[in-house]
Design a protein around this motif. Structure first.
Motif, PDB file in Angstrom:
ATOM      1  N   ARG A 281      25.914  31.376  36.309  1.00  0.00           N
ATOM      2  CA  ARG A 281      27.118  32.210  36.196  1.00  0.00           C
ATOM      3  C   ARG A 281      26.847  33.418  35.293  1.00  0.00           C
ATOM      4  N   GLU A 294      33.205  37.669  37.615  1.00  0.00           N
ATOM      5  CA  GLU A 294      32.220  36.604  37.459  1.00  0.00           C
ATOM      6  C   GLU A 294      31.509  36.370  38.779  1.00  0.00           C
ATOM      7  N   ASN A 296      28.655  33.710  40.693  1.00  0.00           N
ATOM      8  CA  ASN A 296      28.082  32.375  40.603  1.00  0.00           C
ATOM      9  C   ASN A 296      27.014  32.167  41.666  1.00  0.00           C
TER      10      ASN A 296
END
Length: 314
Positions: A281, A294, A296
């Motif tokens: 992440r 964000e 991932n």
């Protein structure tokens, strides 16, 4: 004729009537002094309502402030058709899920088969002119999220967030041993080993390094650990986990004798040919949208297989 990236635009609000343009650029668009000096030399680098201006003028409410940067290409990097796992791409950033075993940037003796070669080829095929600017680095044998800036402004913005410890960098690692303390912080300085300059060690004379960890799953001989960083020293996680007494599975450089020759280590080595570390992440304020973002990257197949083996033999 010069080519430019898409301009950064700022509309001056009523409460900023009379501000000096330089203040707007530095305090609102967050342009660094170094980058500002560079943009000023560009023909249409700084404009107000479409007209080139000096940075000491006063702006008015409703003024449209634009800054432009010249397009740049990585002319010293050979374009190469390589597989890229793209998680996200926009006019500001390219976010990849890096595979283990590939180097990020060409170095002496490694001029091809790097992330940079593949990215330059990808941009070339898409008609995009950008210089390869990784915001951060991952070790060759570490997999996971890698952010690449498309302009010097974007690179500067995220770099400053990193310096201010505002970037979220989280990792998953498989480490040897049973953890007596399942959550904690390692605050130990790191520097080069004077006898082996390519190796890092914990030493009082080193640079500040802070690593946080939490055990996600404890197995009989190892654990899955979530790790997040405050600092970004070379090999930080690997050095700190060894210092804690829990070196990463597959990490030949930072192992410990009790794990190096154990039957479990030999069997794990047959399943994994790198250190068991994955950057899963990455989070920061997006320089284009000004919103928290964000990204991932799922656990790759080799580490998922290692996890299944550890669970089976628990």
């Amino acid at each position: 004729m010069m080519s430019y990236y898409e301009p950064l635009v700022y509309m001056v609000p009523p409460e900023e009537e009379g501000f000096i343009l330089k203040t707007v650029l530095q305090k609102r668009l967050m342009v660094s002094r170094k980058l500002l000096s560079r943009i000023k030399l560009t023909e249409q680098g700084i404009t107000v309502n479409g007209v080139r201006q000096y940075i000491n003028i006063k702006v008015k409410a409703g003024d449209r402030v634009e800054i432009r940067m010249e397009e740049e290409a990585s002319e010293d990097i050979l374009p190469q058709d390589l597989p890229l796992h793209i998680l996200h791409e926009d006019e500001h950033l390219l976010i990849l899920a890096k595979e283990a075993g590939i180097i990020v940037h060409p170095t002496h003796g490694h001029y091809v088969n790097t992330i940079a070669n593949g990215v330059v080829y990808h941009w070339q095929q898409a008609g995009i002119t950008c210089r390869f600017r990784p915001v951060h680095r991952l070790d060759q044998e570490t997999s996971g999220v890698l952010a690449i800036a498309k302009t010097p402004y974007v690179h500067q913005q995220i770099s400053e967030q990193m310096i201010a410890h505002q970037v979220k960098k989280e990792y998953l690692a498989f480490a040897w041993g049973r953890f007596e303390v399942t959550k904690g912080t390692i605050n130990e300085p790191i520097d080069r080993d004077p006898e082996q300059p390519h190796v890092r060690i914990v030493t009082p004379e080193g640079y500040s390094a802070v690593t946080h960890y939490e055990v996600v799953e404890q197995y009989s001989q190892a654990a899955l650990v979530r790790i997040w960083l405050e600092t970004g020293r070379t090999h930080q996680i690997r050095v700190h986990m060894r210092h804690l007494g829990h070196p990463l599975i597959g990490d030949k450089m930072y192992t410990l004798p009790e794990f190096e020759t154990s039957p479990a280590a030999e069997e794990a080595g047959e399943r994994l040919n790198r250190q068991a570390l994955h950057a899963f992440r990455l989070g920061f304020v997006h320089p284009g949208t000004r919103e928290w973002s964000e990204f991932n990257a799922p656990l790759p197949a080799d580490l998922a297989g290692l996890q299944a083996w550890l669970q089976k033999n628990d």
